[in-house]
Design a protein around this motif. Structure first.
Motif, mmCIF file in Angstrom:
data_model
loop_
_atom_site.group_PDB
_atom_site.id
_atom_site.type_symbol
_atom_site.label_atom_id
_atom_site.label_comp_id
_atom_site.label_asym_id
_atom_site.label_seq_id
_atom_site.Cartn_x
_atom_site.Cartn_y
_atom_site.Cartn_z
ATOM 1 N N MET A 189 -18.319 -55.920 -1.818
ATOM 2 C CA MET A 189 -18.634 -54.690 -2.729
ATOM 3 C C MET A 189 -18.401 -54.555 -4.424
ATOM 4 O O MET A 189 -19.499 -53.447 -4.155
ATOM 5 C CB MET A 189 -16.640 -54.145 -2.929
ATOM 6 C CG MET A 189 -16.802 -52.332 -3.395
ATOM 7 S SD MET A 189 -17.509 -51.145 -3.056
ATOM 8 C CE MET A 189 -16.367 -50.535 -1.369
ATOM 9 N N LEU B 116 -14.133 -45.991 3.854
ATOM 10 C CA LEU B 116 -14.681 -46.449 2.353
ATOM 11 C C LEU B 116 -15.210 -45.095 1.653
ATOM 12 O O LEU B 116 -16.013 -44.437 2.407
ATOM 13 C CB LEU B 116 -15.061 -47.397 2.504
ATOM 14 C CG LEU B 116 -14.329 -48.558 2.873
ATOM 15 C CD1 LEU B 116 -15.673 -50.232 2.803
ATOM 16 C CD2 LEU B 116 -13.355 -49.595 1.621
ATOM 17 N N PRO C 225 -14.353 -47.817 -5.716
ATOM 18 C CA PRO C 225 -13.497 -47.522 -4.067
ATOM 19 C C PRO C 225 -12.443 -47.539 -3.380
ATOM 20 O O PRO C 225 -11.792 -48.445 -4.109
ATOM 21 C CB PRO C 225 -14.724 -49.232 -3.893
ATOM 22 C CG PRO C 225 -13.521 -49.726 -5.054
ATOM 23 C CD PRO C 225 -13.206 -48.692 -6.377
ATOM 24 N N ASP D 80 -13.476 -55.965 -5.496
ATOM 25 C CA ASP D 80 -14.803 -56.225 -5.499
ATOM 26 C C ASP D 80 -15.124 -57.378 -4.454
ATOM 27 O O ASP D 80 -16.276 -57.416 -4.186
ATOM 28 C CB ASP D 80 -15.413 -56.864 -6.909
ATOM 29 C CG ASP D 80 -15.482 -55.911 -8.435
ATOM 30 O OD1 ASP D 80 -15.635 -54.739 -7.338
ATOM 31 O OD2 ASP D 80 -16.092 -56.793 -9.237
#
Length: 237
Positions: free
Chosen positions: A27, A48, A55, A69
């Protein structure tokens, strides 16, 4: 300066069909290419949606989580938002909204994104539970999806439109994800009854297609043996 005319895509929807569901991009890496987007996690781990650089994951229990992430993705789109007003809709069905967008935008052969922010009725979404290797096909995995419904909800419909000549790279037509304004409901949109709100649009001059070149399963898979288009449309419809 960010380039707002580029749509970044990691992987293709077609590679999900035979079950190539390993996470091949983080991510954190995806967010380097945009502050807005959609996708799925490794093993089809939920749906997502990225809004304003944050996110969110709608998991198979219906929870909306902000993800780290480090989460990995087999497929995702992202871009840097620079939407412009397109139109307003009042009590419009999904089919009517899509037709009005195409008629107003008059750009059926380029990629674009739309955001519809407002009030929705009879919303149905879905999310899939994370699967483990060896992964099943997309069609088999989609049979175990969770379905969520809301009678009325305020939120944002984030959508990408792909021209029909790119069907398989993405979904030819619209690919919709939804997130409620209070961040407690969402997922891959299956249907809504009516929507009233503001539609924004952003068109793209460039599709930047990123491939999972380090994934041996992807590199050696024979896609000629897969029923790509039928399975893709059945799962993503």
């Amino acid at each position: 300066m960010t380039n707002t005319t580029v749509l970044y895509q990691h992987g293709t929807l077609a590679l999900l069909v035979p079950g190539l569901l390993a996470g091949t991009l983080t991510m954190g890496e995806l967010l380097q290419h945009g502050d807005t987007g959609i996708g799925t996690g490794e093993g089809l781990d939920g749906e997502l949606i990225i809004l304003d650089g944050t996110p969110y994951q709608v998991d198979s229990a219906g929870r909306v989580n902000v993800v780290a992430d480090a989460i990995t993705l087999p497929f995702a789109n992202s871009h840097f938002a620079a939407y412009k007003p397109l139109m307003t809709v009042i009590a419009a069905t999904r089919s009517a909204v899509e037709k009005q967008i195409l008629a107003t935008a008059e750009q059926p052969n380029i990629f674009f994104s739309v955001k519809l922010t407002g009030t929705f009725t009879d919303v149905t979404t879905r999310a899939v539970a994370k699967s483990q290797p060896p992964y099943d096909s997309l069609a088999e995995t989609a049979r175990h999806q969770s379905i969520f419904k809301r009678k009325q909800v305020e939120g944002t419909l984030l959508s990408y439109y792909a021209p029909q000549l790119f069907d398989g790279v993405a979904v030819g037509g619209f690919h919709h994800h939804f997130l409620s304004a209070d961040h407690d409901f969402g997922g891959h949109l299956l249907e809504f009854g009516q929507a009233s709100g503001t539609v924004m649009i952003q068109t793209f001059a460039t599709l930047e297609q990123h491939f999972p070149v380090a994934d041996a399963a992807y590199q050696h898979h024979d896609f000629s043996q897969d029923n790509i288009m039928a399975d893709l449309h059945q799962a993503e419809g």
